[in-house]
Design a protein around this motif. Structure first.
Motif, mmCIF file in Angstrom:
data_model
loop_
_atom_site.group_PDB
_atom_site.id
_atom_site.type_symbol
_atom_site.label_atom_id
_atom_site.label_comp_id
_atom_site.label_asym_id
_atom_site.label_seq_id
_atom_site.Cartn_x
_atom_site.Cartn_y
_atom_site.Cartn_z
ATOM 1 N N ARG A 4 18.518 14.420 1.882
ATOM 2 C CA ARG A 4 17.279 13.679 2.110
ATOM 3 C C ARG A 4 16.514 13.138 0.943
ATOM 4 O O ARG A 4 16.945 13.240 -0.027
ATOM 5 N N ARG A 7 9.433 -1.169 13.528
ATOM 6 C CA ARG A 7 9.868 0.343 13.739
ATOM 7 C C ARG A 7 10.711 0.142 14.916
ATOM 8 O O ARG A 7 10.490 -0.295 16.244
ATOM 9 N N ASP A 27 1.245 10.245 15.314
ATOM 10 C CA ASP A 27 1.091 8.847 15.611
ATOM 11 C C ASP A 27 0.462 8.147 14.225
ATOM 12 O O ASP A 27 0.661 7.038 13.794
ATOM 13 N N LEU A 81 12.178 8.786 8.762
ATOM 14 C CA LEU A 81 11.351 9.987 8.202
ATOM 15 C C LEU A 81 11.827 11.321 7.907
ATOM 16 O O LEU A 81 12.865 11.645 8.850
ATOM 17 N N LYS A 90 20.793 11.290 4.830
ATOM 18 C CA LYS A 90 20.179 12.613 5.218
ATOM 19 C C LYS A 90 21.169 13.839 4.863
ATOM 20 O O LYS A 90 20.749 14.917 4.528
ATOM 21 N N ASN A 136 4.185 16.747 13.547
ATOM 22 C CA ASN A 136 3.771 16.590 15.203
ATOM 23 C C ASN A 136 3.472 18.125 15.551
ATOM 24 O O ASN A 136 2.850 18.321 16.332
#
Ligand SMILES: Nc1nc2c(ncn2[C@@H]2O[C@H](COP(=O)(O)OP(=O)(O)OP(=O)(O)O)[C@@H](O)[C@H]2O)c(=O)[nH]1
Length: 619
Positions: A604, A525, A503, A487, A600, A494
Motif C-alpha cells: 500500500r 470517482r 463521505d 484509498l 496494494k 467509516n
C-alpha cells in the motif's frame, strides 16, 4: 368608421330598387300611353275619312235618286204631251231609272198602292199600299227615306226613297219610289279599306240597320233591319248626333272597334265606320310588349345589381367583423406578458411588446429603432444567429432556434427564438423563456455524468474522456497515462466515525485531487473509494511520477472531520502508459486497475506502472 347594419342596407336597397322600378314602369307606361293615343288618333282620322267619303257618296246617290223621283213626279204633274198618262209614266220611270242604275228598282203605284210601273215583265202584281213608306210619302210633300224594308219581290233588304205623285189639281195619284238594296251599299263599303276586322254600317235615324259590311263576313246580312246596338253608340248618338266616335265591342259581332260615325247630309241616315282596335293597334301592341319586356329586363337587371351590391356589402360586413375580431385577438396575443414579441426590419427593432421587458428588462419604447444586436450577448452570437436565420427566412419564411439572449443588466437568458418573415425585409420574432428548463436540463446532464458526492466526473464521463484521449492519441500520436487510485485505510474511517465521516473524506480527497491535477486531466470517482484520472502528454514513468507524488501527499494530509477530529487515509495508484500498452482504452483501464492491486499487494501507499517491469514504488 361605424358601418350601417345589414338590415338597414337591405331596406334601402329594396326601396331604391322599387323606386327605380316604379320610375321605369311609369316612364314606359307614359310613353306607351302617348303612343297609343297617337295611334288611336290616327285610327280615328282614318275611320273618319272613310265615313266622310261614304257620307258624301251616299248623299250624292240619294240626291240623284231624289232628282229622278222628282223628274217623274214633275212629268206626272204637268203632263206635257198627249200620250196616255200610264204610258207617259212608264216612259218617265224608265228614263229616270237609267240615270240611277245603282237603284235596284224604280217603280210607281196608283193611288191605292198597287204597283203600276217598274215591275219586271211577267211578275205577279205587287201592292205596297200597306207599306210605311207609301203611307209616309202620300202624306209628305217631298221625298222620304224609309226604314229598312224586306222586299217581297226580291227577298232582299233595302231602303226605299219615295215621292208622292199628284196631279196639277193636287189630287194624289200614287207614289214613285226607288229601292236601294243593302247589297248595293255592301259593295260600296267593300271598296273601302278598313282592315281585317273593320266594319261599315248604315243606320237610319231610328238606329235600324240598313246595310252592313264587315271584312270578316263580307256578304253577311246578319242584323239587317234590326236595332241591336251597343250602349256606347246610344250614348254617343245622344250627345252628338251629327258626328262622333267611340270605342266598344260592336253589338253584332263583339269585335272591339274604334267607330267613327257621320250623318249623311240631308238624309235620316248615318254611316258608321269601325276599325278593329286589335288590328289597328297591333304595331302598338307589339311595341308595347317589347317596351314592357325591356322595362322588365332592365328592372330585373337593377334588382340583380342591387342584390349583388347587397351581397357584396354582406360579405364586406362579414370580413370587417372577422378582421376586427382578428385584430382584437392579435392585440391580445401581442400584448401578452408571457411571450416576448419583436417586429424588426433589416435587423432594426420596429416594435416590441411588454413581455420583452419582463424577460430581458428592456422597456419596449427604448427598443424601438435599436439594432437587434442589443438583445445578444456578443457580436459573435448576433452574427452567428443571423447567418443561420437569414437563409431560412428567405427559403421557408420561418426560423427557430434555442439560444442565450442578453438581459439589460448583463445577464443571460435561455430562450426559444422563432421568427417568421413578413416580407423581404420585415420579420416578427417570438421569444419564449426556457431558462429554467435549460438549467434543469443542464443539471440533469451534470447529474448523469458526475458523481453526486464529490462533484467529480463519474465512470461514464471518465470512460468517455478516456475514449477521446485514446482516439486523439491514435490520431496525433500524443501519449497519455491512465491512473487508477484506491484509498488505503478508508474502511476504518467509516467504521470508526460513521458513514458521514467517510463521505466527508471522499469529498476532501476528490477536491484535493482536483486541485493537484490540471483542469483537462479529468479526475473521476469510479465508485466506492476508487478514483481515476487521465494525464495527457506523458510518455513514461518519469513524466508521471511527480504528479503521483503530489497526489499521494495531498491524499495523505490529515482531513478534519466536521467535529474537528483529524483522520488520515493513504492511497495506492496503478498507472498504465499508452506509450507502453497502446491505445485500447479498455485494456489501459484494466491494466491500471491491475497495477493498482499490485501496489496494494506490495504494501500500500505506493504506485505501480503496468507492463514496465518496474516494481511498485513510493514515488
Ligand atoms: N462513507 C462512504 N463509504 C463508502 C462509500 N463507497 C464505499 N464505501 C466504503 O468504503 C470501503 C472500502 O473498502 P476497502 O477498499 O476495503 O477499504 P480500505 O480500508 O481502504 O481497504 P483497502 O482498499 O483494502 O486498503 C467499504 O467499507 C465501503 O462500504 C461511500 O460512498 N461513502
Amino acid at each position: 368608421m361605424p358601418t350601417r347594419p345589414l338590415w338597414q342596407t337591405a331596406v334601402w336597397t329594396a326601396v331604391g330598387a322599387l323606386l327605380i322600378g316604379l320610375a321605369l314602369f311609369a316612364a314606359t307606361w307614359a310613353s306607351l300611353d302617348a303612343a297609343r293615343r297617337s295611334d288611336l288618333a290616327r285610327a280615328r282620322d282614318a275611320a273618319d275619312n272613310v265615313a266622310h267619303a261614304l257620307g258624301i257618296e251616299i248623299a250624292s246617290e240619294l240626291r240623284l235618286v231624289e232628282n229622278a223621283l222628282t223628274s217623274v213626279a214633275l212629268d206626272y204633274r204637268h203632263q206635257t204631251d198627249t200620250r196616255p198618262a200610264a204610258e207617259r209614266l212608264r216612259a218617265a220611270v224608265a228614263e229616270q231609272h237609267a240615270l240611277v242604275p245603282f237603284a235596284s228598282a224604280l217603280r210607281a203605284t196608283d193611288a191605292a198602292g198597287a204597283v203600276v210601273v217598274g215591275l219586271p215583265q211577267g211578275s205577279a202584281p205587287v201592292f205596297v199600299g200597306d207599306r210605311d213608306y207609301f203611307v209616309q210619302a202620300r202624306a209628305a210633300p217631298g221625298a222620304i227615306v224609309s226604314e229598312p224594308v224586306f222586299s217581297r219581290l226580291t227577298q232582299e233588304w233595302g231602303i226605299v226613297v219615295a215621292l208622292r205623285l199628284q196631279s196639277r189639281s193636287g189630287e194624289f195619284g200614287g207614289v214613285v219610289y226607288a229601292v236601294l238594296l243593302a247589297s248595293h251599299f255592301q259593295r260600296l263599303f267593300a271598296q273601302m279599306s278598313v282592315g281585317e276586322s273593320g266594319a261599315i254600317s248604315l243606320r237610319t235615324d231610328t238606329l235600324a240597320l240598313a246595310a252592313r259590311y264587315s271584312a270578316a263576313e263580307p256578304h253577311s246580312t246578319r242584323g239587317l233591319g234590326g236595332r241591336e246596338v251597343s250602349a256606347e253608340l246610344q250614348r254617343a248618338f245622344a250627345q252628338r248626333r251629327e258626328a262622333g266616335w267611340y270605342i266598344t265591342p260592336t253589338a253584332l259581332d263583339q269585335v272591339e272597334r274604334i267607330t267613327v260615325y257621320r250623318r249623311v247630309a240631308g238624309y235620316p241616315l248615318t254611316v258608321l265606320v269601325g276599325l278593329g282596335t286589335e288590328n289597328y293597334l297591333a304595331p302598338w301592341a307589339s311595341s308595347a310588349r317589347r317596351h314592357w319586356s325591356i322595362a322588365g329586363a332592365t328592372f330585373g337587371l337593377v334588382v340583380a345589381v342591387f342584390g349583388f351590391m347587397l351581397l357584396q356589402h354582406r360579405r364586406q360586413a362579414a370580413i370587417t367583423t372577422y378582421a376586427s375580431r382578428l385584430a382584437r385577438q392579435q392585440s391580445l396575443i401581442l400584448d401578452n406578458d408571457m411571450i416576448g414579441m419583436v417586429r424588426a426590419q433589416d435587423r432594426r427593432i420596429l416594435w416590441a411588446n411588454r413581455a420583452v421587458e419582463r424577460l430581458l428588462g428592456h422597456a419596449p419604447a427604448g427598443l424601438t429603432g435599436q439594432s437587434t444586436r442589443i438583445l445578444y450577448p456578443s457580436d459573435a452570437a448576433f452574427e452567428e444567429t443571423w447567418r443561420a436565420a437569414e437563409p431560412a427566412l428567405r427559403r421557408d419564411g420561418r426560423f427557430r432556434t434555442q439560444l442565450k439572449l442578453a438581459t439589460r443588466t448583463g445577464g443571460a437568458l435561455w430562450v426559444d427564438l422563432s421568427g417568421a418573415a413578413l416580407n423581404d425585409t420585415e420579420s416578427i420574432w417570438m421569444i419564449v423563456d426556457i431558462d429554467a428548463l435549460k438549467h434543469s436540463e443542464e443539471q440533469a446532464q451534470h447529474l448523469a455524468l458526475h458523481d453526486a458526492l464529490t462533484g467529480l466526473a463519474n465512470r461514464r464521463l471518465f470512460e468517455d474522456h478516456l475514449r477521446r484521449s485514446a482516439a486523439q492519441a491514435r490520431r496525433s500520436g500524443q501519449a497519455f497515462a491512465v491512473c487508477y487510485m484506491d484509498l488505503d485505510g478508508f474502511k476504518p474511517v467509516n467504521d470508526r466515525h460513521g458513514h458521514e465521516a467517510g463521505d466527508a473524506v471522499l469529498r476532501a480527497v476528490g477536491l484535493r485531487l482536483h486541485n493537484e491535477l490540471r483542469a483537462n486531466d479529468t479526475v473521476a470517482r469510479l465508485g466506492g473509494d476508487e478514483f481515476a484520472w487521465i494525464l495527457s502528454g506523458v510518455t513514461d514513468a518519469q513524466d508521471v511520477r511527480p504528479v503521483l507524488q503530489r497526489c499521494m501527499e495531498a491524499v495523505e494530509r490529515p482531513i478534519a472531520l466536521e467535529d474537528g477530529t483529524p483522520v488520515t487515509v493513504g492511497c495506492s495508484i496503478g498507472v498504465a502508459l499508452s506509450a507502453v500498452l497502446g491505445t485500447d482504452e479498455q485494456e489501459l483501464l484494466a491494466a491500471a486497475d491491475a497495477a493498482m492491486y499490485e501496489a496494494k499487494e506490495a504494501g500500500r501507499r505506493r504506485c505501480a506502472f503496468a507492463a514496465t517491469g518496474m516494481g511498485p514504488e513510493r514515488p
